[in-house]
Every structure is written in C-alpha cells, then in structure tokens.
Write an enzyme that holds these catalytic residues in place. Structure first.
Site, PDB file in Angstrom:
ATOM      1  N   ARG A  23       1.516   5.382  19.069  1.00  0.00           N
ATOM      2  CA  ARG A  23       1.172   6.668  18.454  1.00  0.00           C
ATOM      3  C   ARG A  23       0.485   7.578  19.471  1.00  0.00           C
ATOM      4  NH1 ARG A  23       2.222   5.481  13.174  1.00  0.00           N
ATOM      5  NH2 ARG A  23       1.308   3.585  12.311  1.00  0.00           N
ATOM      6  N   ASP A  27      -6.189   2.503  -2.649  1.00  0.00           N
ATOM      7  CA  ASP A  27      -7.382   2.391  -1.798  1.00  0.00           C
ATOM      8  C   ASP A  27      -7.542   3.575  -0.845  1.00  0.00           C
ATOM      9  OD1 ASP A  27      -5.460   1.707   0.024  1.00  0.00           O
ATOM     10  OD2 ASP A  27      -6.275  -0.267   0.515  1.00  0.00           O
ATOM     11  N   SER A  52       0.802  -1.218   0.000  1.00  0.00           N
ATOM     12  CA  SER A  52       0.000   0.000   0.000  1.00  0.00           C
ATOM     13  C   SER A  52       0.839   1.274   0.000  1.00  0.00           C
ATOM     14  CB  SER A  52      -0.933  -0.093   1.213  1.00  0.00           C
ATOM     15  OG  SER A  52      -1.831   0.939   1.239  1.00  0.00           O
ATOM     16  N   PRO A 104      -1.172   1.732  20.780  1.00  0.00           N
ATOM     17  CA  PRO A 104      -0.099   1.045  20.056  1.00  0.00           C
ATOM     18  C   PRO A 104      -0.502   0.895  18.598  1.00  0.00           C
ATOM     19  CG  PRO A 104      -1.397  -0.541  21.317  1.00  0.00           C
ATOM     20  CD  PRO A 104      -1.987   0.812  21.612  1.00  0.00           C
ATOM     21  N   SER A 105       0.446   1.094  17.690  1.00  0.00           N
ATOM     22  CA  SER A 105       0.152   0.909  16.268  1.00  0.00           C
ATOM     23  C   SER A 105      -0.098  -0.568  15.982  1.00  0.00           C
ATOM     24  CB  SER A 105       1.334   1.405  15.444  1.00  0.00           C
ATOM     25  OG  SER A 105       1.301   0.826  14.163  1.00  0.00           O
TER      26      SER A 105
HETATM   27  C1  GN1 Z   1      -2.792   6.739  12.303  1.00  0.00           C
HETATM   28  C2  GN1 Z   1      -2.927   5.932  11.082  1.00  0.00           C
HETATM   29  O1  GN1 Z   1      -2.902   6.470   9.969  1.00  0.00           O
HETATM   30  N1  GN1 Z   1      -3.064   4.602  11.234  1.00  0.00           N
HETATM   31  C3  GN1 Z   1      -3.167   3.697  10.094  1.00  0.00           C
HETATM   32  C4  GN1 Z   1      -2.223   2.540  10.278  1.00  0.00           C
HETATM   33  O2  GN1 Z   1      -2.568   1.849  11.442  1.00  0.00           O
HETATM   34  P1  GN1 Z   1      -1.757   1.825  12.793  1.00  0.00           P
HETATM   35  O3  GN1 Z   1      -2.416   0.761  13.584  1.00  0.00           O
HETATM   36  O4  GN1 Z   1      -1.880   3.207  13.390  1.00  0.00           O
HETATM   37  O5  GN1 Z   1      -0.322   1.565  12.434  1.00  0.00           O
HETATM   38  O6  GN1 Z   1      -2.335   1.657   9.167  1.00  0.00           O
HETATM   39  C5  GN1 Z   1      -3.657   1.058   9.048  1.00  0.00           C
HETATM   40  C6  GN1 Z   1      -3.601   0.075   7.886  1.00  0.00           C
HETATM   41  O7  GN1 Z   1      -3.288   0.691   6.687  1.00  0.00           O
HETATM   42  C7  GN1 Z   1      -4.696   2.153   8.846  1.00  0.00           C
HETATM   43  O8  GN1 Z   1      -5.948   1.567   8.816  1.00  0.00           O
HETATM   44  C8  GN1 Z   1      -4.593   3.171   9.981  1.00  0.00           C
HETATM   45  O9  GN1 Z   1      -5.441   4.247   9.752  1.00  0.00           O
END
Ligand code: GN1
Length: 882
Positions: free
Chosen positions: A507, A283, A67, A499-500
């Site tokens: 984050r 997307d 992506s 957490p991401s």
């Molecule tokens: C703050 C942010 O942009 N987070 C993104 C990112 O997720 P995180 O869980 O924050 O890493 O990647 C995801 C998948 O692409 C998307 O759905 C989401 O919006």
C-alpha cells in the site's frame, strides 16, 4: 468427552486440508474465500480448547467473520480470555496447525504444541463462538463445533452476532465484575449508561445508520429497542438475507475508501443530518453528513478520536482529576496529518504499526487510552488504576461530581475489550449532545489534508520491510531515499509505503496540501514501487460479456452516439462515421494465437445487427471500442479504429495537426514492413506504425509495460519533432491507447503548454452491472479490489463521482496485475499539476475539436458530484476485468 488425540484424528478425516492452500494467521486472523476454510475452522476449534486449558479453563472466543470483506470471503479469529486479540506467539501455532497437511501431521503438531507450551489436557476447556451473516458461516460453524467437540471442550454458541459482542461475552464470562455475560447484559449495560449520560440534554435528532446489510443490523435493531426514545435510529441497508448484498456498495469500508455516500442512501440523508456506517461485523464506524452545498463530508476514525479524546480530557479536568489521570491517544501512520497535529497540541499521541492489537497494546500504557484507526475501528481503555482512582475520588463541588459520574458512565458505555461500532456510535452521540455539536461543528475541529491510498500488486510483498511504525522502508535498499527526495517537492507532503497484512499487495499512502498534489505524489510513489518490485505476471484477467459494455448500457459509447440527450458534439447532426471493437480471447488457444479480433463497420453502430449478435456471445478480458467522427481520412473500413499489428492493438482520440506537412518524412523513417503495413490514410494509423517502429520487436507475443510505455513516449517525442521541423504551430491532440492484451498504456497529451488536452477519465471497481432496468449500469466497489478498470474520453456512467480525470500530459499504465500507474510526460509541454499554471490551461482548442466536454469541466471545477446527462459521442473505452 476428555481430550483424546484419537477423537481428533477421527473427526479430522472429515475436515481434510485442501492440498494447495497455505494459510496465514494475519492481522485479522485467517481470511480467504469462505469455501476454503473448513479445515482451518475445525482446527481452530481444537486450538481454542487448548488455549482455554492453558489459561486455567478461562473461556476463549472464536469469531467466524470476514468483517468488511466481500460476502464470498470468510475468516476466523481467536479471542483471548480478557476479550483481547490472540497473543502473538499463538498466532504462530494457529498458522502451523492450519497448514498441517494430513491428519497424522495434525496430530503431531497438536502434540508438539501441548509439549512446548506445557498444557494440562485434563483441564476443562470453554469456547464461546459466534458468526456473522455470511452464507458460508453455517457450515463453518459446524466444522468449528466438530473441532471443539473433538478436543472435549464445552462449546457455547452465541449464534449470529457481532465481533465485539463475542469479545464482551468472553471477558464477562471470565471476569464476573465486568458485566452480565449475555447479549442482554451487554445491551443493558451500554444503553443504561447512555441514557444517564444524555439525561437532561436537549432531544437528539434522528441518526441514520447504514448497517452494511450485515449482522450490524441485527445488533442495531436490538440496541434501538433498548434506547427507546432517547435516540431514534433509522436503520438502512438491512437486507441480511439478500445474496450478495453484504458490504456491497455500502458499509464503513465502502464509505472510507471511496469517500462517498453509499448510493442506497441517496435521497434518504437530508442536509446536515448525521449518518453513520457500520461494517460487516459491526466493529468499525464511520460518520458522515451532507453539507448545505450538498457535498458529502466524512467523519472517520481520526475525527472520532479527536472528538472523544478532547471530550474526555475536558471531563477529567472538570472532575478535578487532572494530574491524576493522563489521557493519551494512539494512531497509525494512516491517521490524517491534520488529526495528528490537532491531537498532539492537546495530549500525547503515539504512532504504532497497522493492526488493532498494536493500538490496543499501546493504549494500555495510558491511564485513559483513546485509539482509533482512520478506518473507524477503535475504542477507549480505562486502566485498572484509573478505575480505582475514579472509585476513590471525592469531588469538591457538584460540578466535579457530575463530571466524575460522566466518566464512570463512559467506562460502562464503552466496550473496552475491542472497538464496537454500536458502542462507539453511542459514545459519539453523547459527546455531540454534550458539546451541542452538529456534524458541521464536529467536522470543523480540523480540516483533513487531501490524501490518496493506492495499492500495488508486486511479486513479493515481503521484499518490503518497514521501520518507525511502518513510516519508513528499510528494504528494498535506497527506495526510501528516493521517496524522501520526491516528497520534498510537495507542499505539506507526507507519504509511506508498507506491505499489507491482509492482502497480497503493497500500500502507498500520500497526503499533501492539495488534492492534485496528493494524487500526484501517491501515483508517482506507486510507480516507483512498481518499477522496483512489479515483475511481469502472465495472470489473465477474467472476461466480461461484450454486450455489458457495448450494447446494453444506455450510456455505452455506442448507444450515446445517437441519443441526443447524451450528445455534446453538435458540429454534425449525428455520429455515423463507423465504429470498431477489438478484443482478446479469454483463454489463450495456441491455434488461434494471441492476436486481438477486430470488428469494424462504416455503418452507424447502433443499428448494426451483427454487433448486437456478436456482443451477447463473446466474452473478453480486455476490450477496446471506438466510435468514429472523421477528423482525417475518408470513410472506409481501413480507417476505422482500433488498428492491430500481431498482438498489439491501438486507437487514437485527437488529431495530429498539419499531418500532411510531415507525413512523407514519417513514412521515410519507417522500415519497409511497417510502411507497407498501413492500409488506410489516417494520421492515427501512421502514428501506430511509428509506435511499432519504436518497439524492439513488434512481432513479440507479449511486451512488458515498460516497453510499451517507452515506445509511447518515443512516438510522442518523434511526432513533436516532425511537427517542429515542419514549422507546425497548431498543437496536436495525442490521446493514444495501446495494448498487447496484458498491459495497457494510454496517453492524455497535447503538444502545448497552455491548452488543455482532449479529455480522458478512468473508473475502477469490483463490478460493472445493471442496477436498474433499461440499461442503467454503474461501477460498484464492494471492496478495495480493482477487478475492472475503464478508461474513456468521457465518463461512461451517470455516476460522475466514480470517475477520476487523468491529468493532461500524463501516461496511464495498467499492468497485467491491474496496477494503475500515472506517469507524467515531462517534456517541454509539461506543466506540473502542482503548478497553478496547470489549472489555467485553455479548454477552447480541445472544445472546438469536440474533444473536451465543457460541461464536464465546469461541473468538475465546481466539485459537483451530481451526474450530468451530457457525454460526447467521440469515445474510446478500455476495459480490463479480473
Ligand atoms: C489501510 C487499511 O485500512 N488497512 C487495514 C487492513 O490492514 P492492511 O495490513 O493494510 O491490509 O486491514 C486491517 C484488519 O482489518 C486493518 O486493521 C487495517 O487498518
């Protein structure tokens, strides 16, 4: 061939799992460097076949993409029979199958899944797959094909295509009434609906599309042909075959995270013209325009949701269907507070955890569910009941009939399986055409609250556990309570920590009524998170060749010293008072030790042939550089910065007022070995000695960021105390910079409540490279990672928008894991950035000393992001690179 574990075992030996990696099926499937995914993709081929067998031989989708992530990354995700994301319980199977260490273990895991899920492996299986334009895609697809073949499934290759198209093909293959299961079928369905929806409207002005140099270009180029002259698309960033171009300083994620126009579109987007960016698999969609004051204005996923949801509400009413069709929206905690307020006044709004699958699921509970993440990923779902209602509805007036037709056409225009940047783009264009909006009117639906997203690298992100759709922390204990107390102090403040799900980081998001407050809140919370769970890593940064910082860039601190275009300090004709560079080795060698190497000279830097020779042959992960304009101390090698003591290195920009009045006292307070360490006669070097006296053991091999931070605060406090006791009234300018080779602490400080400190800026990104011959360098941000951090007394590149000013009387701490924390120095000279008095600090004092660039300040105040060609010759620069 039929399903047979022996076939699988034989082919699996050609796709062995690398020993060291642990894989995790996360929010967006598997995602990591492309060359680590061969075994994973092979096994996903098998898993997709099993899933198809389990689902009555319905087609399952597999998309190979990373992506919006950098080109060298890749990923793979599974798509369920209705075109949706993979069901959660199978995510666990995906992770287990990917981590089986040997072929034997893999065969056992597969047998276990077959038994537990009860799969009839004699059933046929169908897998539809595609990939984006990444260079690693071709070999990964070959591995996927092996997996599909090994499982005896019927593989259908959709070639290089977008993620939403694969979702569509899966759904259309499984539900015959959904549409023709081909790319042509998809484009025709979508563009026919678009043409009907805009028929009779005034001609739409051309739309500029940033294709992120990815597969979005291939798709957009096809859509463009189907659209004919109903909508003219100007396609930009179309270099799908150029190595390194994908998502690099362009695309939806770049625009959303940097809140800037991709540099490649400069001069191409005319004021008020609409532009939009797709991401690497098309997307996500972000719109933007440049207003009449040449300000960049972003229209993100929240703005798209607001535009679309209110339009559909109005159409439902106009069709006479209010009461029968309930429209609702779904957001995540990242939605801007203003958008939530705007929407909540008009329709129901739900908040769910981050990740499209949660949004999609929640949107299904509405008759019409509009969901978008702020980053531009989203779509609209029309429930089965709604589809039936639309079919059965008998309009009472021609106006109702028209509105009904519009809604029916929207159901065809929109890709209801998953967000599709191109179908979303056409949807936005429809609404703008119906509303007669330009970007300006759309933008004015509400005003975004200023916000800041910061990430913190911690030892264990799993220590952070959230509740309430990720808006509150339940662990670590008490942290949420401290966050709650702090946020109360900010006008319109809202913040959360999570957490991401896709990166190994935590984050921090903050918003508030002003930019200053939002930044302040975010950095304070990031500091709390770091203190709570930062830990100390010995991870070294990756090195950069010194010439890329010092000699080659036309605006490097050394070259600008003699370039009159760049000079601002005109107190002296030219800055030739010497210079210094200090750097650490890239690789620790016990024989050499961890001390920095320092090269200083009293000759002007720009004609020092030795510097030029050294700079092309040395690489370092952390560099200090200094060009000297004497304020105190004679012209001698001993007085050139940076100074070093064992592993510590130090520089100063500014001057200690009336230092002679308390120099003897400072010296008396030093232990003997630090007193005799000082070689020169500058206030700066004595300040360094004082700093060393505040460190518990200055001979240590490394120091935690906290130790350096505390020593810096104590140094400043002691210097203030000496000055006060000596009756000094003139403020001291104390921009200090210290490092042990791993952590860096920098102060921007003045001992005054009413004057501005010497300037200090930072910039961060993923690469610092030459974009045009002649030493024209710029910082690029190809993704959210921060591989490089530069701190300098003035912006070091002409891209002023890349630089953020560090606030007066703050410390910046860069931790070994490249967290950048801003910490207020809360003594009697502190004025909170949220206090209007902080903006009223007088710049004359620092300007007189040549330490503040009035042009920089003016342009900043005018929010003019255009680069100015004026930079002060008096600089410090810190660079650390991962
Ligand atoms: C703050 C942010 O942009 N987070 C993104 C990112 O997720 P995180 O869980 O924050 O890493 O990647 C995801 C998948 O692409 C998307 O759905 C989401 O919006």
């Amino acid at each position: 061939m039929p399903f047979n574990l022996d076939n699988i075992a034989a082919l699996s030996n050609q796709h062995p799992k690398p020993t060291y990696y642990q894989y995790q099926y996360g929010t967006a499937g598997f995602r990591t460097l492309g060359d680590r995914l061969d075994s994973v993709v092979f096994r996903i081929g098998i898993l997709a076949a099993l899933r198809s067998m389990k689902h009555n031989s319905h087609a399952i989708g597999v998309m190979v993409t990373a992506s919006h992530n950098p080109e060298q990354d890749n990923g793979v995700k599974l798509i369920d029979p209705r075109g949706e994301m993979l069901e959660a319980s199978w995510e666990v199977h995906a992770t287990t199958i990917a981590n089986a260490r040997t072929t034997e273990e893999l065969v056992n895991v597969i047998q276990h899944i077959i038994d537990v899920v009860n799969i009839d492996t004699t059933r046929p299986a169908v897998v539809i797959y595609g990939r984006d334009t990444r260079p690693t895609g071709e070999s990964l697809v070959a591995a996927l094909q092996d997996g599909i073949r090994a499982a005896g499934a019927d593989g259908r290759d959709a070639g290089i295509t977008t993620t939403p198209i694969i979702h569509y093909l899966v759904r259309a293959t499984n539900s015959k009434d959904f549409g023709e299961p081909t790319e042509i079928g998809y484009y025709t369905k979508m563009t026919d609906a678009f043409k009907k929806l805009v028929a009779g409207r005034p001609k739409i002005s051309p739309l500029l599309v940033d294709c992120a140099n990815g597969v979005g270009y291939i798709a957009a180029d096809k859509v463009k042909k189907y659209l004919g002259d109903t909508l003219s698309l100007i396609l930009e960033n179309t270099s799908t075959a150029t190595a390194g171009a994908l998502n690099n300083s362009c695309g939806a994620d770049y625009v959303k995270t940097t809140q800037r126009l991709p540099p490649s579109l400069n001069g191409k987007l005319t004021p008020v013209q609409r532009g939009c960016s797709l991401d690497g698999d098309a997307d996500r969609l972000i719109y933007f325009y440049i207003d009449e004051k040449r300000q960049f204005r972003m229209l993100d996923g929240d703005k798209i949701a607001s535009l679309v949801a209110t339009f559909i509400v109005d159409l439902v009413r106009a069709a006479g269907l209010q009461g029968q069709i309930k429209v609702g929206t779904v957001q995540t905690a990242y939605a801007n507070g203003s958008s939530t307020k705007f929407l909540a006044q008009r329709l129901p709004v739900k908040c769910v955890p981050t990740g499209v699958k949660y949004l999609h699921h929640a949107a299904e509970s509405f008759d019409v569910g509009v969901y978008f993440e702020a980053n531009g990923h989203g779509t609209v779902l029309f429930s089965r009941n709604t589809q039936e209602t639309l079919e059965k509805h008998e309009p009472k007036t021609p106006a109702q009939q028209t509105a009904l037709n519009h809604i029916i056409n929207l159901t065809k225009l929109i890709n209801q399986t998953v967000g599709d940047a191109l179908s979303d783009m056409l949807l936005v264009e429809v609404v703008l055409a119906h509303r007669s909006y330009t970007g300006v009117e759309w933008d004015s639906l509400y005003t975004d609250l200023p916000n800041r997203l910061v990430k913190v690298v911690v030892n264990d992100r799993n220590a952070f556990v959230t509740t309430d759709a990720e808006r509150r922390l339940v662990s670590p204990p008490l942290l949420q309570q401290r966050i709650d107390e702090l946020v109360l102090k900010y006008d319109g403040g809202r913040t959360f920590v999570r957490p991401s799900g896709t990166e190994d980081v935590v984050r921090v998001y903050a918003e508030a009524s002003t930019r200053v407050q939002a930044d302040d809140l975010a950095y304070r919370i990031a500091g709390m998170v770091y203190d709570e769970a930062g830990g100390d890593s010995t991870r070294r940064t990756s090195p950069v060749q010194l010439s890329h910082l010092l000699t080659r860039p036309c605006h490097s601190i050394i070259n600008q010293a003699f370039d009159s275009r760049l000079r601002l300090d005109r107190r002296r004709p030219m800055n030739g008072d010497g210079f210094g560079v200090g750097w650490y080795d890239s690789v620790y060698d016990p024989e050499l030790g961890g001390q920095p190497c320092i090269f200083t000279s009293v000759t002007p830097a720009w004609n020092n042939a030795n510097l030029a020779r050294l700079a092309v042959k040395i690489k370092s992960p952390l560099v200090f550089a200094h060009v000297r304009a004497t304020t105190a101390g004679s012209l001698s090698l001993d007085n050139c910065h940076p100074f070093a003591y064992e592993n510590l290195m130090f520089m100063h920009n500014g001057n200690i007022a009336d230092f002679h009045l308390f120099k003897r006292r400072l010296q008396a307070d030093l232990p003997d070995h630090l007193f005799s360490f000082v070689q020169g006669n500058t206030d700066s070097e004595w300040s360094f000695a004082l700093f060393l006296s505040k460190v518990p053991d200055p001979n240590a091999r490394s120091f935690s960021p906290e130790i350096l931070r505390n020593a810096m605060l104590e140094t400043i406090a002691s210097l203030n105390q000496y000055a006060e006791d000596a009756g000094v009234t003139e403020p001291s300018l104390m921009n200090f910079c210290v490092t042990d080779g791993s952590s860096i602490v920098v102060s921007r400080y003045i001992s005054s409540r009413k004057d501005e400190a010497a300037s200090l800026w930072f910039s961060s990104g993923t690469e610092f490279n030459e974009y045009a011959e002649g030493g024209h360098y710029r910082m690029s941000k190809s993704d959210k990672r921060e591989n490089i951090i530069m701190i300098a007394s003035e912006p070091l590149t002409f891209e002023r928008a890349d630089w953020m000013e560090i606030k007066t009387n703050h410390l910046v701490v860069i931790t070994p894991k490249m967290n950048l924390l801003q910490i207020p120095i809360e003594d009697k000279y502190f004025v909170s950035p949220s206090d209007p008095a902080s903006l009223a600090r007088d710049t004359d004092f620092a300007e007189e000393k040549g330490l503040l660039n009035p042009l920089t300040r003016q342009s900043k105040l005018a929010h003019d992001a255009a680069a100015t060609a004026h930079e002060s010759p008096f600089k410090r620069q810190v660079t650390a690179e991962h």
